[in-house]
Design an enzyme around this catalytic site. Structure first.
Site, PDB file in Angstrom:
ATOM      1  N   LEU A   1       1.067  -1.256   0.478  1.00  0.00           N
ATOM      2  CA  LEU A   1       0.287   0.005  -0.067  1.00  0.00           C
ATOM      3  C   LEU A   1       1.050   0.933   0.443  1.00  0.00           C
ATOM      4  O   LEU A   1       1.681   0.990   0.070  1.00  0.00           O
ATOM      5  CB  LEU A   1      -0.802  -0.095   1.128  1.00  0.00           C
TER       6      LEU A   1
ATOM      7  N   LYS B   1       9.295  -1.074   1.838  1.00  0.00           N
ATOM      8  CA  LYS B   1      10.398  -0.528   1.665  1.00  0.00           C
ATOM      9  C   LYS B   1       8.587   1.068   1.498  1.00  0.00           C
ATOM     10  O   LYS B   1       8.192   1.008   0.431  1.00  0.00           O
ATOM     11  CB  LYS B   1      11.375  -0.220   1.020  1.00  0.00           C
TER      12      LYS B   1
ATOM     13  N   ARG C   1       4.222   9.336  -5.487  1.00  0.00           N
ATOM     14  CA  ARG C   1       5.476  10.016  -4.744  1.00  0.00           C
ATOM     15  C   ARG C   1       5.321  11.482  -4.519  1.00  0.00           C
ATOM     16  O   ARG C   1       6.434  11.628  -4.036  1.00  0.00           O
ATOM     17  CB  ARG C   1       6.086   8.910  -5.714  1.00  0.00           C
TER      18      ARG C   1
ATOM     19  N   HIS D   1       1.744   1.364   5.572  1.00  0.00           N
ATOM     20  CA  HIS D   1       2.201   0.002   6.001  1.00  0.00           C
ATOM     21  C   HIS D   1       2.762  -0.331   7.013  1.00  0.00           C
ATOM     22  O   HIS D   1       2.345  -0.905   7.682  1.00  0.00           O
ATOM     23  CB  HIS D   1       3.720   0.311   5.257  1.00  0.00           C
TER      24      HIS D   1
END
Length: 318
Positions: free
Chosen positions: A73, A96, A164, A78
């Protein structure tokens, strides 16, 4: 023991990389997927026709057939879903970065220890023989005393709507790919930096889109470059007193080129070692299964993930 896996979410990376890797791995089986979209579930069902599709993540965690859960996800989710997976009695492999701050990882480590379940970060390069070899060569003194590490990982994503570029969801080049340049240095050397000597960061939308970082370790220095808005590049180089190790296609082996290391030694001798067909995501899934069965320790711990995140926290503070 065959490990039955469930995946929370049907995003691109799970669809193209980890889903197929789970399906292909020895001793693993993809049995459940959490998504409310039949369209997103269809590509998973194409390679895993017996897959059960649940319309919520909680339903995956409640599925008694699921032994382990993979969490791909967005970054800010996380920790939350990894904790829920452990609470549901499932082993959990988390993409990560595990947390957005190093301190966020502490409760997950505590819950892991309380439950006795496996919980780890999906840091696939730790399972690739390319990086095992780099670590061995450095420890064996193949290039003398390590003096400097250079690392770069960049790509160009112009879509400003991408997750992002979303600060609230843990965006930025350092959380996304700094975990590779920083983490691989820690993985290969077994050391963490003593000092952040330089941090030059370009921000956009509240996230770092380009970072140039210099650090000092005990006995050597390192310089790392990460970026989300320049041409795709990735390599790592370890320079010693008597040689150099260049790591080619160090992170996306097989996608950006063949996994190689080039060893240049004093006197002009050069040799190249290659791994043309290694599937590192499959190796990661198999390693996690081996850890669940108590056959071997997993190659990348939450403690190591926390160490990388601590460096990222210090870079932002600098």
């Amino acid at each position: 023991m065959v490990v039955n896996w469930g995946i929370l979410g049907a995003g691109k990376f799970a669809r193209e990389e980890m889903g197929p890797a789970i399906h292909a791995a020895s001793g693993a089986r993809l049995v459940a997927l959490g998504t409310s979209s039949a369209e997103k579930a269809a590509p998973f069902q194409a390679f895993a026709p017996d897959l059960v599709v649940h319309d919520t993540y909680d339903a995956v965690l409640a599925d008694p057939a699921v032994d382990a859960v993979y969490v791909p996800l967005p970054n800010h989710l996380h920790i939350e879903w990894a904790m829920k997976a452990l609470a549901a009695g499932k082993h959990v492999l988390v993409e990560k970065p595990v947390g957005l701050k190093a301190a966020e990882i502490d409760p997950l480590m505590a819950r892991r220890d309380e439950t006795g379940l496996q919980a780890a970060e999906a840091y696939m390069i730790a399972h690739h023989p390319q990086w095992h070899r780099v670590r061995h060569l450095l420890a064996d003194g193949a290039i003398g005393t390590l003096a400097h590490v250079d690392g770069i990982f960049t790509y160009n994503n112009p879509d400003l709507t991408n997750v992002r570029y979303d600060a609230a969801k843990g965006g930025g080049s350092l959380p996304d790919i700094g975990v590779y340049t920083i983490g691989s240095t820690i993985l290969a050397t077994g050391q963490t930096p003593d000092q952040i000597t330089h941090a030059d960061i370009d921000m956009l939308n509240g996230v770092d889109v380009r970072a140039r970082v210099s650090v000092r370790f005990d006995g050597f220095t390192a310089h790392w470059v990460t970026a989300m808005n320049i041409h795709d590049s990735q390599w790592m180089s370890f320079v010693g007193s008597h040689g150099r190790i260049d790591v080619l296609a160090p992170f996306n082996a097989g996608k950006v080129g063949e996994a190689q290391i080039r060893i240049v030694q004093a006197g002009g001798g050069t040799r190249v070692e290659r791994w043309p067909a290694v599937r590192q995501y499959v190796l990661q899934v198999e390693a996690f299964g081996a850890a669940m069965r108590g056959e071997a320790a997993f190659g990348w711990t939450l403690e190591q993930a926390k160490t990388t995140q601590e460096v990222i926290d210090r870079i932002y503070a600098a």
